[in-house]
Every structure is written in structure tokens, then in C-alpha cells.
Write a protein that holds these residues in place. Sequence first.
Motif, mmCIF file in Angstrom:
data_model
loop_
_atom_site.group_PDB
_atom_site.id
_atom_site.type_symbol
_atom_site.label_atom_id
_atom_site.label_comp_id
_atom_site.label_asym_id
_atom_site.label_seq_id
_atom_site.Cartn_x
_atom_site.Cartn_y
_atom_site.Cartn_z
ATOM 1 N N LEU A 10 0.812 -1.218 0.000
ATOM 2 C CA LEU A 10 0.000 0.000 0.000
ATOM 3 C C LEU A 10 0.846 1.268 0.000
ATOM 4 O O LEU A 10 0.317 2.370 -0.172
ATOM 5 N N ARG A 16 -2.095 1.904 -4.577
ATOM 6 C CA ARG A 16 -3.294 2.405 -3.891
ATOM 7 C C ARG A 16 -4.350 2.794 -4.912
ATOM 8 O O ARG A 16 -5.548 2.566 -4.711
ATOM 9 N N VAL A 19 -6.003 -0.323 -6.020
ATOM 10 C CA VAL A 19 -6.910 -0.782 -4.964
ATOM 11 C C VAL A 19 -8.197 0.030 -4.988
ATOM 12 O O VAL A 19 -9.305 -0.519 -4.863
ATOM 13 N N ALA A 20 -8.050 1.334 -5.199
ATOM 14 C CA ALA A 20 -9.244 2.189 -5.259
ATOM 15 C C ALA A 20 -10.116 1.810 -6.446
ATOM 16 O O ALA A 20 -11.347 1.768 -6.342
ATOM 17 N N LEU A 23 -12.020 -1.166 -5.732
ATOM 18 C CA LEU A 23 -13.087 -0.983 -4.749
ATOM 19 C C LEU A 23 -14.419 -0.774 -5.465
ATOM 20 O O LEU A 23 -15.468 -1.275 -5.030
ATOM 21 N N ARG A 25 -15.332 -1.885 -8.470
ATOM 22 C CA ARG A 25 -15.780 -3.177 -8.983
ATOM 23 C C ARG A 25 -14.562 -3.963 -9.441
ATOM 24 O O ARG A 25 -13.529 -3.379 -9.748
ATOM 25 N N ARG A 59 -9.566 -13.993 -10.799
ATOM 26 C CA ARG A 59 -10.463 -14.998 -11.317
ATOM 27 C C ARG A 59 -10.218 -15.071 -12.812
ATOM 28 O O ARG A 59 -10.293 -14.071 -13.516
ATOM 29 N N LEU A 69 -10.805 -7.056 -5.059
ATOM 30 C CA LEU A 69 -10.271 -6.820 -3.724
ATOM 31 C C LEU A 69 -10.613 -7.970 -2.793
ATOM 32 O O LEU A 69 -11.708 -8.523 -2.864
ATOM 33 N N PRO A 71 -11.232 -8.374 1.089
ATOM 34 C CA PRO A 71 -11.447 -7.452 2.204
ATOM 35 C C PRO A 71 -10.555 -7.740 3.411
ATOM 36 O O PRO A 71 -10.221 -6.827 4.168
ATOM 37 N N ILE A 74 -7.353 -5.533 4.445
ATOM 38 C CA ILE A 74 -7.676 -4.165 4.840
ATOM 39 C C ILE A 74 -8.377 -4.183 6.184
ATOM 40 O O ILE A 74 -8.239 -3.257 6.984
ATOM 41 N N ALA A 75 -9.074 -5.266 6.447
ATOM 42 C CA ALA A 75 -9.664 -5.404 7.778
ATOM 43 C C ALA A 75 -8.568 -5.484 8.838
ATOM 44 O O ALA A 75 -8.685 -4.900 9.910
ATOM 45 N N LEU A 77 -5.727 -4.066 8.609
ATOM 46 C CA LEU A 77 -5.281 -2.690 8.751
ATOM 47 C C LEU A 77 -6.162 -1.956 9.754
ATOM 48 O O LEU A 77 -5.676 -1.193 10.601
ATOM 49 N N TRP B 7 2.195 7.176 4.104
ATOM 50 C CA TRP B 7 2.280 5.738 3.827
ATOM 51 C C TRP B 7 3.700 5.234 3.864
ATOM 52 O O TRP B 7 3.993 4.189 4.456
ATOM 53 N N TRP B 80 -9.252 7.271 4.939
ATOM 54 C CA TRP B 80 -8.937 6.532 3.715
ATOM 55 C C TRP B 80 -9.558 5.141 3.774
ATOM 56 O O TRP B 80 -10.058 4.615 2.784
ATOM 57 N N LEU B 81 -9.510 4.578 4.943
ATOM 58 C CA LEU B 81 -9.972 3.210 5.129
ATOM 59 C C LEU B 81 -11.485 3.076 5.030
ATOM 60 O O LEU B 81 -12.004 2.021 4.653
ATOM 61 N N TYR B 84 -13.432 1.167 2.380
ATOM 62 C CA TYR B 84 -13.113 -0.251 2.339
ATOM 63 C C TYR B 84 -13.822 -0.988 3.462
ATOM 64 O O TYR B 84 -14.177 -2.149 3.333
ATOM 65 N N LEU B 87 -16.818 -2.224 2.270
ATOM 66 C CA LEU B 87 -16.604 -3.426 1.456
ATOM 67 C C LEU B 87 -16.639 -4.688 2.291
ATOM 68 O O LEU B 87 -17.342 -5.641 1.989
ATOM 69 N N TRP B 88 -15.876 -4.703 3.390
ATOM 70 C CA TRP B 88 -15.836 -5.973 4.103
ATOM 71 C C TRP B 88 -17.065 -6.179 4.967
ATOM 72 O O TRP B 88 -17.402 -7.305 5.286
ATOM 73 N N ARG B 90 -19.978 -5.600 3.712
ATOM 74 C CA ARG B 90 -20.751 -6.280 2.695
ATOM 75 C C ARG B 90 -20.403 -7.766 2.663
ATOM 76 O O ARG B 90 -21.279 -8.622 2.698
ATOM 77 N N SER B 91 -19.089 -8.068 2.645
ATOM 78 C CA SER B 91 -18.728 -9.474 2.486
ATOM 79 C C SER B 91 -19.065 -10.265 3.747
ATOM 80 O O SER B 91 -19.377 -11.453 3.681
ATOM 81 N N PRO B 112 -22.245 -6.225 -10.135
ATOM 82 C CA PRO B 112 -22.391 -4.773 -10.293
ATOM 83 C C PRO B 112 -21.616 -4.283 -11.499
ATOM 84 O O PRO B 112 -20.968 -3.262 -11.455
#
Lengths: 114, 114
Positions: A10, A16, A19-20, A23, A25, A59, A69, A71, A74-75, A77, B7, B80-81, B84, B87-88, B90-91, B112
Amino acid sequence: MSDPALWTALADPHRRAIVALLLERPRPVGEIVEACGLSQPSTSKHLKVLREAGLVRVRQEAQRRVYALDPAPIARLDIWLAPYRELWNRSLDALGSRLDETAPDTPEDPAPKD
Amino acid sequence: MSDPALWTALADPHRRAIVALLLERPRPVGEIVEACGLSQPSTSKHLKVLREAGLVRVRQEAQRRVYALDPAPIARLDIWLAPYRELWNRSLDALGSRLDETAPDTPEDPAPKD
DNA sequence: CAGTTATATGCCGGTCAAGGAATACGCGTG
DNA sequence: CACGCGTATTCCTTGACCGGCATATAACTG
């Protein structure tokens, strides 16, 4: 948490940016190449770094490789961040009470010198 | 947010260690040197990087220089986080409903694809 | 199976960051 | 004002990373 690969992955602005992008899709490499304006090989190398840091999964879809991504890292983090969150909540509190009382003196530190 | 200095400052494990030390309490350089096992000059250089990234502030106390965390940059990291985090969440939701319904098929993507 | 598309890898030159050793600076003390 | 302590800065060398180019690999197409 103190996973070096995650941080170094990162640390790079291009990564970054990727990664954005991911995010929004999942995207195939070609799209990422276009979006971040790097050469295809460079982009692939950055994707490799992100892959090895666990930040993205691939994939295979015909000849295309669709990156998405993951998750979890980043979790991690976020977990790393948690203790610090407490820190700045404290300082926001301090700021709040200072504004509230029109501070007579400036009690900057409660001196937590053990 | 996409502050490169922040960073790169945190990309180094030694510097993250220093930041963690300073989370407990502000410390003079000597203490940090001891704690992270680096030479004094190296430590000073890392502190300089952290300083220039805005992560720490210094208070001169006689000959000593006491370093303390500045909450603001890490707060920017949190900002920043934030996207994201969604995102997680959601997952996690997806995982939850999958576990809940003993999934007949695997609805991995709500597709999507704009 | 030859050709094309989509992606990955190897190699190379330039740049940058890290660590160590030596040294300079600032501040209090005698 | 000379000295000592704590810290910062400089110089140097080494190793890592970045990007471009050329090329290899994998998969679909006819």
C-alpha cells in the motif's frame, strides 16, 4: 497486523490507485492498465505485489484475468488502527472541552509520565 | 488521504514499532533507541521521517527531545480506510446470509458490472 | 495447429531508502 | 567558557524498488 507485505504494497501510490479502482468493482488487467496510465508489464508487476500481499484475488475468465479486492487484509489494517483511534478520540475530547470552557490556561498534557 | 509521506513512513516496520511505542506514552529519543534496538542515528533518521510525515511532534525538554504521536495523520488513514470498511461489511453480510440459508447456489457476485 | 489476444516474467539502468560510522549542534553545568 | 550529555546531520555503501522493453506463456478462434 504488522504484516510487512501489506504495508509495502500500500505504500506505492499506483498500487493504492489500483486498490481504489478495484473498490468500485472487479476489473480485468487491461482496464487497470488504461486507468492508471502505466505500461501493461508494470501494472502486472504491481498486481503481483498486491496479490502476494493478499490484497487482491484473481479470477480467470477466458483469457482475461479479473482482479478483485480481498477485504481481509484491509480489515487487518483496521484492526491495527483501532488502538490509535482511541488516541484521537481522546484528543478530540480534549479539544472539545477546551473550546467549551474558553480555556483559562492550556492544559495540553495531563502528564502521563508513569 | 493519499499523502505519500504518511504511507511510506508507516511502510517501515521499525517506524511502526516507534509509533506503537509512542502510543503508550511520549518518549525521549534515548528510550526509543533502547526499545527498538537500532543505533541512535538510525533512530533519529526514522524519527525525522515520522516528523516530516506529521506523525509525531517533538517537545524540547532540556537536552532531551520528547516525541509524541500526533493523532491527525492516523485519523486521515482511518478516513482513507472508510470506503473499504463498507466493502468488508458487505462481504461479512454475504457470508452471514450464506451460512444462514445453507446456500443452494453460490451467489458470489451481485454482478455490479455497470 | 497457426494466429491473435490478454497477461505474466526476465532483464536492465536509474533512483531511492536504510544502516553504520563519524561528526556537528544545542543545552545545561561547573 | 570549557565540558558533557543527548540528539541531529552528513557521508558512504549496499540493497531494494520502479519503469520500460522484449519476450514467454496461456487461452480462445478459425
